[in-house]
Design a protein around this motif. Sequence first.
Motif, PDB file in Angstrom:
ATOM      1  N   TYR A  99      10.356  11.886   6.633  1.00 49.83           N
ATOM      2  CA  TYR A  99      11.315  10.511   6.217  1.00 49.83           C
ATOM      3  C   TYR A  99      10.888   9.851   5.157  1.00 49.83           C
ATOM      4  O   TYR A  99      11.642   9.510   4.118  1.00 49.83           O
ATOM      5  N   ILE A 100       9.715   9.418   5.107  1.00 52.60           N
ATOM      6  CA  ILE A 100       8.905   8.730   4.231  1.00 52.60           C
ATOM      7  C   ILE A 100       7.624   9.173   3.775  1.00 52.60           C
ATOM      8  O   ILE A 100       6.741   9.209   4.749  1.00 52.60           O
ATOM      9  N   SER A 101       7.745   9.448   2.591  1.00 57.60           N
ATOM     10  CA  SER A 101       6.288  10.134   2.215  1.00 57.60           C
ATOM     11  C   SER A 101       4.873   9.422   2.206  1.00 57.60           C
ATOM     12  O   SER A 101       5.267   8.242   1.935  1.00 57.60           O
ATOM     13  N   GLU A 102       4.126  10.286   2.402  1.00 59.91           N
ATOM     14  CA  GLU A 102       2.580   9.442   2.012  1.00 59.91           C
ATOM     15  C   GLU A 102       2.601   9.019   0.702  1.00 59.91           C
ATOM     16  O   GLU A 102       2.231   7.788   0.579  1.00 59.91           O
ATOM     17  N   GLU A 103       3.168   9.604  -0.458  1.00 60.00           N
ATOM     18  CA  GLU A 103       2.847   9.169  -1.692  1.00 60.00           C
ATOM     19  C   GLU A 103       3.851   7.864  -1.926  1.00 60.00           C
ATOM     20  O   GLU A 103       3.482   6.809  -2.466  1.00 60.00           O
ATOM     21  N   THR A 104       5.039   7.793  -1.113  1.00 57.74           N
ATOM     22  CA  THR A 104       5.695   6.571  -1.225  1.00 57.74           C
ATOM     23  C   THR A 104       5.049   5.272  -0.461  1.00 57.74           C
ATOM     24  O   THR A 104       4.984   4.158  -1.082  1.00 57.74           O
ATOM     25  N   ILE A 105       4.459   5.477   0.611  1.00 50.84           N
ATOM     26  CA  ILE A 105       3.802   4.670   1.483  1.00 50.84           C
ATOM     27  C   ILE A 105       2.477   4.241   0.474  1.00 50.84           C
ATOM     28  O   ILE A 105       2.291   2.838   0.446  1.00 50.84           O
ATOM     29  N   ARG A 106       1.841   4.927  -0.048  1.00 49.80           N
ATOM     30  CA  ARG A 106       0.720   4.555  -0.818  1.00 49.80           C
ATOM     31  C   ARG A 106       1.154   3.581  -2.076  1.00 49.80           C
ATOM     32  O   ARG A 106       0.314   2.732  -2.507  1.00 49.80           O
ATOM     33  N   PHE A 107       2.158   4.181  -2.760  1.00 49.24           N
ATOM     34  CA  PHE A 107       2.732   3.316  -3.744  1.00 49.24           C
ATOM     35  C   PHE A 107       3.241   1.945  -3.355  1.00 49.24           C
ATOM     36  O   PHE A 107       3.225   0.792  -3.627  1.00 49.24           O
ATOM     37  N   HIS A 108       3.971   1.893  -2.070  1.00 53.39           N
ATOM     38  CA  HIS A 108       4.929   0.808  -1.731  1.00 53.39           C
ATOM     39  C   HIS A 108       3.897  -0.087  -1.168  1.00 53.39           C
ATOM     40  O   HIS A 108       4.029  -1.363  -1.382  1.00 53.39           O
ATOM     41  N   TYR A 109       3.143   0.308  -0.096  1.00 57.29           N
ATOM     42  CA  TYR A 109       2.029  -0.516   0.399  1.00 57.29           C
ATOM     43  C   TYR A 109       0.959  -0.746  -0.519  1.00 57.29           C
ATOM     44  O   TYR A 109       0.724  -1.946  -0.571  1.00 57.29           O
ATOM     45  N   GLY A 110       0.319   0.181  -1.061  1.00 61.16           N
ATOM     46  CA  GLY A 110      -1.002  -0.096  -1.722  1.00 61.16           C
ATOM     47  C   GLY A 110      -0.696  -0.658  -3.165  1.00 61.16           C
ATOM     48  O   GLY A 110      -1.721  -1.124  -3.720  1.00 61.16           O
ATOM     49  N   LYS A 111       0.529  -0.672  -3.765  1.00 60.47           N
ATOM     50  CA  LYS A 111       0.546  -1.172  -4.880  1.00 60.47           C
ATOM     51  C   LYS A 111       1.844  -2.420  -4.852  1.00 60.47           C
ATOM     52  O   LYS A 111       1.109  -3.659  -5.185  1.00 60.47           O
ATOM     53  N   HIS A 112       2.839  -2.252  -4.272  1.00 62.09           N
ATOM     54  CA  HIS A 112       3.845  -3.379  -4.339  1.00 62.09           C
ATOM     55  C   HIS A 112       3.275  -4.526  -3.221  1.00 62.09           C
ATOM     56  O   HIS A 112       3.242  -5.674  -3.511  1.00 62.09           O
ATOM     57  N   HIS A 113       3.220  -4.016  -2.018  1.00 64.19           N
ATOM     58  CA  HIS A 113       2.872  -5.089  -1.034  1.00 64.19           C
ATOM     59  C   HIS A 113       1.703  -5.810  -1.197  1.00 64.19           C
ATOM     60  O   HIS A 113       1.625  -6.888  -1.136  1.00 64.19           O
ATOM     61  N   SER A 114       0.519  -5.010  -1.488  1.00 61.71           N
ATOM     62  CA  SER A 114      -0.679  -5.657  -1.960  1.00 61.71           C
ATOM     63  C   SER A 114      -0.677  -6.585  -3.074  1.00 61.71           C
ATOM     64  O   SER A 114      -1.471  -7.567  -3.279  1.00 61.71           O
ATOM     65  N   GLY A 115       0.241  -6.152  -3.991  1.00 59.89           N
ATOM     66  CA  GLY A 115       0.502  -6.945  -5.495  1.00 59.89           C
ATOM     67  C   GLY A 115       1.016  -8.147  -4.881  1.00 59.89           C
ATOM     68  O   GLY A 115       0.481  -9.421  -5.739  1.00 59.89           O
ATOM     69  N   TYR A 116       1.815  -8.170  -3.881  1.00 60.10           N
ATOM     70  CA  TYR A 116       2.649  -9.548  -3.579  1.00 60.10           C
ATOM     71  C   TYR A 116       1.438 -10.450  -3.176  1.00 60.10           C
ATOM     72  O   TYR A 116       1.202 -11.745  -3.300  1.00 60.10           O
ATOM     73  N   VAL A 117       0.645  -9.903  -2.204  1.00 63.42           N
ATOM     74  CA  VAL A 117      -0.641 -10.607  -1.594  1.00 63.42           C
ATOM     75  C   VAL A 117      -1.338 -11.262  -2.673  1.00 63.42           C
ATOM     76  O   VAL A 117      -2.019 -12.263  -2.629  1.00 63.42           O
ATOM     77  N   LYS A 118      -1.775 -10.480  -3.778  1.00 63.73           N
ATOM     78  CA  LYS A 118      -2.795 -10.745  -4.774  1.00 63.73           C
ATOM     79  C   LYS A 118      -2.116 -11.953  -5.577  1.00 63.73           C
ATOM     80  O   LYS A 118      -2.842 -13.059  -5.878  1.00 63.73           O
ATOM     81  N   LYS A 119      -0.725 -11.781  -5.773  1.00 65.20           N
ATOM     82  CA  LYS A 119      -0.172 -12.757  -6.793  1.00 65.20           C
ATOM     83  C   LYS A 119      -0.080 -14.192  -5.770  1.00 65.20           C
ATOM     84  O   LYS A 119      -0.301 -15.160  -6.561  1.00 65.20           O
ATOM     85  N   VAL A 120       0.405 -14.180  -4.454  1.00 65.00           N
ATOM     86  CA  VAL A 120       0.740 -15.444  -3.952  1.00 65.00           C
ATOM     87  C   VAL A 120      -0.660 -16.086  -3.780  1.00 65.00           C
ATOM     88  O   VAL A 120      -0.797 -17.288  -3.883  1.00 65.00           O
TER      89      VAL A 120
END
Length: 208
Positions: free
Chosen positions: A29-50
């Motif tokens: 339903y949600i692919s590993e590829e999506t999780i790796r981009f969404h969590y690994g890039k977007h979510h982690s990016g917000y953590v780094k920026k804040v």
Amino acid sequence: MVGVSCAGSGDGTIKLPSLPYNADALEPYISEETIRFHYGKHHSGYVKKVNRMIKGTAYANLGLEAIIQKTRGNADEIGIFNNAAQVFNHTFYWNSMKPGGGGAPTGIIAEKIEADFGSYDAFKTAFASAALSQFGSGWAWLVKDGDALKVIKTSNADTPAEGLIPLLTVDVWEHAYYLDYQNRRADYVDAYLQHLVNWEFAETNLVG
């Protein structure tokens, strides 16, 4: 704001919470590829920026929710708010899902949905409508407002306002679903409801 822990670490940084399951656990339903981009890039990016933004400020040693509360509605701190809120929202989203989830709930949360929406199907219709009618980027939420449950939507990085207790959320930013569903947001929301919702998490937030 409840349900997830994103407190400051004591050294002036907000930590990226671990996923509550493996990156491939929500397939198909949600692919590993999506999780790796969404969590690994977007979510982690917000953590780094804040963390970059709060370094050396009065926010540096606060927990995430305190940062959100103190910057909400402050035009001068909109960058801090947006990134802090996105860390919270994404953490809440990951916990709102689980492998083998979805479908109609049972227990206390089921009784409350029945009482406040009339039926699970009525809730599902309201939740899907909020998710699909959110123009552009944002979130759909099941929240507790006083003694009643309701469905709301928020734009961009916004979180439920003070006084509302979030129980569940679905991310309708395109990065949440585009690799798997392209522009078929409705199919993504249906998969979330039918196969992914973590009702135990929602009930924990409901009963406190």
